[in-house]
Motif scaffolding. Sequence first.
Motif, short mmCIF file in Angstrom:
data_model
loop_
_atom_site.label_atom_id
_atom_site.label_comp_id
_atom_site.label_asym_id
_atom_site.label_seq_id
_atom_site.Cartn_x
_atom_site.Cartn_y
_atom_site.Cartn_z
N ARG A 118 -7.46 15.90 -4.08
CA ARG A 118 -8.34 16.54 -3.15
C ARG A 118 -8.66 18.15 -3.41
O ARG A 118 -9.90 18.41 -3.28
N GLU A 119 -7.69 18.73 -4.00
CA GLU A 119 -7.74 20.28 -4.01
C GLU A 119 -8.62 20.35 -5.56
O GLU A 119 -9.54 21.41 -5.58
N ALA A 120 -8.75 19.47 -6.64
CA ALA A 120 -9.43 19.52 -7.56
C ALA A 120 -11.14 19.11 -7.31
O ALA A 120 -11.92 19.80 -7.61
N GLN A 121 -11.18 18.15 -6.52
CA GLN A 121 -12.64 17.94 -5.68
C GLN A 121 -13.09 19.12 -5.16
O GLN A 121 -14.13 19.58 -5.30
N LEU A 122 -12.23 20.01 -4.20
CA LEU A 122 -12.60 21.15 -3.32
C LEU A 122 -12.93 22.13 -4.57
O LEU A 122 -13.96 23.02 -4.15
N GLN A 123 -12.21 22.26 -5.66
CA GLN A 123 -12.65 23.44 -6.84
C GLN A 123 -13.80 23.22 -7.43
O GLN A 123 -14.53 24.00 -7.59
N GLU A 124 -13.90 21.78 -7.97
CA GLU A 124 -15.40 21.42 -8.47
C GLU A 124 -16.49 21.59 -7.48
O GLU A 124 -17.60 22.42 -7.82
N LEU A 125 -16.32 21.45 -6.07
CA LEU A 125 -17.46 21.76 -5.22
C LEU A 125 -17.64 23.08 -5.15
O LEU A 125 -19.01 23.88 -4.88
N LYS A 126 -16.80 24.14 -4.93
CA LYS A 126 -16.67 25.46 -4.90
C LYS A 126 -17.70 25.98 -6.03
O LYS A 126 -18.26 27.07 -6.00
N THR A 127 -17.16 25.46 -7.09
CA THR A 127 -17.70 25.97 -8.41
C THR A 127 -19.36 25.63 -8.58
O THR A 127 -19.85 26.53 -8.78
N GLU B 131 -15.57 19.48 5.01
CA GLU B 131 -14.92 17.94 5.28
C GLU B 131 -13.56 18.02 4.35
O GLU B 131 -12.75 17.82 4.97
N LEU B 132 -13.75 18.31 3.40
CA LEU B 132 -12.38 18.35 2.26
C LEU B 132 -11.54 19.25 2.94
O LEU B 132 -10.24 19.02 3.06
N ASP B 133 -11.77 20.40 3.55
CA ASP B 133 -10.83 21.58 3.96
C ASP B 133 -10.21 21.18 5.34
O ASP B 133 -9.11 21.28 5.54
N ASN B 134 -11.05 20.22 5.94
CA ASN B 134 -10.38 19.75 7.13
C ASN B 134 -9.53 18.53 7.09
O ASN B 134 -8.92 17.94 8.04
N VAL B 135 -9.41 17.93 6.11
CA VAL B 135 -8.73 16.74 5.45
C VAL B 135 -7.24 17.26 5.79
O VAL B 135 -6.83 18.10 4.97
N GLU B 136 -6.35 16.25 6.36
CA GLU B 136 -4.88 16.50 6.38
C GLU B 136 -4.26 15.51 5.81
O GLU B 136 -4.96 14.18 5.55
N GLU C 70 -2.56 12.41 -4.36
CA GLU C 70 -3.81 12.58 -3.28
C GLU C 70 -4.15 13.91 -3.25
O GLU C 70 -5.25 14.41 -3.05
N LYS C 71 -2.85 14.70 -2.64
CA LYS C 71 -3.32 16.11 -2.46
C LYS C 71 -3.88 17.02 -3.87
O LYS C 71 -4.85 17.78 -3.42
N GLU C 72 -3.39 16.72 -4.86
CA GLU C 72 -3.98 17.38 -6.20
C GLU C 72 -5.53 17.07 -6.21
O GLU C 72 -6.26 17.79 -6.92
N THR D 209 0.76 -1.31 0.04
CA THR D 209 0.17 0.15 -0.15
C THR D 209 0.82 1.15 0.11
O THR D 209 0.74 2.23 -0.82
N ASN D 210 1.64 1.26 0.85
CA ASN D 210 2.89 2.37 0.85
C ASN D 210 3.65 2.68 -0.27
O ASN D 210 3.87 3.68 -0.99
N LYS D 211 3.92 1.52 -1.05
CA LYS D 211 4.79 1.57 -2.25
C LYS D 211 3.74 2.14 -3.26
O LYS D 211 4.16 2.91 -4.35
N ALA D 212 2.49 1.83 -3.25
CA ALA D 212 1.47 2.16 -4.13
C ALA D 212 1.16 3.63 -4.10
O ALA D 212 0.74 4.24 -4.87
N ARG D 213 1.17 4.32 -2.98
CA ARG D 213 0.69 5.67 -2.68
C ARG D 213 1.25 6.67 -3.25
O ARG D 213 2.58 6.51 -3.15
N ASP D 214 0.51 7.77 -3.71
CA ASP D 214 1.55 9.16 -4.22
C ASP D 214 0.86 10.11 -3.51
O ASP D 214 -0.29 10.52 -3.93
N LEU D 215 1.50 10.57 -2.48
CA LEU D 215 0.81 11.73 -1.60
C LEU D 215 0.61 12.99 -2.40
O LEU D 215 -0.62 13.92 -2.13
N GLU D 216 1.54 13.35 -3.24
CA GLU D 216 1.34 14.38 -4.04
C GLU D 216 -0.02 14.38 -4.92
O GLU D 216 -0.85 15.41 -5.06
#
Length: 453
Positions: free
Chosen positions: A72-81, A390-395, A68-70, A59-66
């Motif tokens: 999440r930010e895309a989902q946040l922007q879509e929701l704000k739109t 909820e997305l704003d509070n995600v770390e 995931e962040k992108e 799982t750790n090998k497969a994860r890409d933290l950057e």
Amino acid sequence: MEKYASLESDQASLKQVAQAKKRLLWSCQEEKKKLGRTIKEIESDRARCLARIKEIQETNKARDLESEKENREAQLQELKTKRDEYTARMTTTTANMEELERKLSNLNEEVSTLRGDIDQHEAEMRKHSDRMRTQQEAKKNRVRVFGSFMPDLLKRVEDAHGQGRFHQKPRGPFGLHIKVRDPKWATVVEMAIGSSMCNFVVNDSHDRSILQELFRSCCQSQRDWPNLVMMRFREDYYDVSSQKPQSNYPTLYDMLDINDNMISNALVESFRIEQCLLIESSEAARKLIVGHAPRNVFQAWTLSGDDVRERGTYFNDISKINTLFFQDDPTGMIWELKRKIYGLQVTLQQQNKTAAERELGIVQRQYTTEQSTQQTLKKQLNSIRSSIIELDNVEDAPLLDATAMESEVQDYTQQLHVQQEKLEAHSEKQQQYQAEYDEASRIHAESIERDSS
């Protein structure tokens, strides 16, 4: 015998030794089984931990933290739109509802006004129709102008008088005994005293009770009963010469030809007709009376229908007054009433209440639709806002840690080593106990064989 007893004792001793060895062997075997089960459980737990460690590593090998962040930010922007879009739609819907509310208010007021006007015109038309029927009946029998029941009532009054039931025969209806000397004042006279034209005057309470009995037998409703004036009968007319004003204008008393002294006296007492001037010009009447009425002047009536008094003028629309009681020939009045009824019918046709009510229904449905849209948008907006919070509070979630699992594996490995050492020790003991048991069994068997030979 002693020899046999000694032999039996030796065999029993050997048997006990063999059985003791057998019990030790069984005990050792059971302990080995327990150790085997424990080892399997430890191996199973250790394997589970190893599998979980492998899963965490993959799982750790497969994860890409950057990424995931992108994401999440895309989902946040879509929701704000979406939020901004729905907020704009909500603003538009609210504005539409406010506009529709104004329309509804105006239409409700318009429909209410139309209904009131129509009700008023219909009531006026019914009133004119009733008066026309009365005039048509009056053309055949003038008494009917005072009520369709009046001919029957007057006959009953005559009959009761002939039977001596009254102390004094009641006089009335008033209008039947009055004529207007100058026809041009007929409508004004009716405005002034028309409310009393169906009245009767009676001598005392006894006569009033008898007459009311006759009312009950002739009138369908008590609302139709004529009003009664009770005053002691006398033979002469009131002398009103001292009460009349000194004026060149005629009084209402002068304008009336009343052939019954008690009806004349009743009108003097009720309306002060001897103190009511008749002045053709409204301006002249106001100039003479308003603020400084001459002595013995109670009021003045003008040809335009104005009621002039010392404290001011009451203006009336004489065009709306139809002379009911003071027409020698009701034919003209009948035609005038027909004209008014026709005019009202045309007005009612022009007052299209149905169209206004139909438009009101359309606007009400539009308002209901906008209201439903507003409620839907509110729910969607609330959901979007909750998702944004909820997305704003995600770390950023850290990589999974397998340290604890690795420590457990070490513990299980150590436990497995200890248990395997115990198992090996018990295996050696089992071999020893097996050899001892075999030897004891052999000695016991040889002893039995030897003694039997």
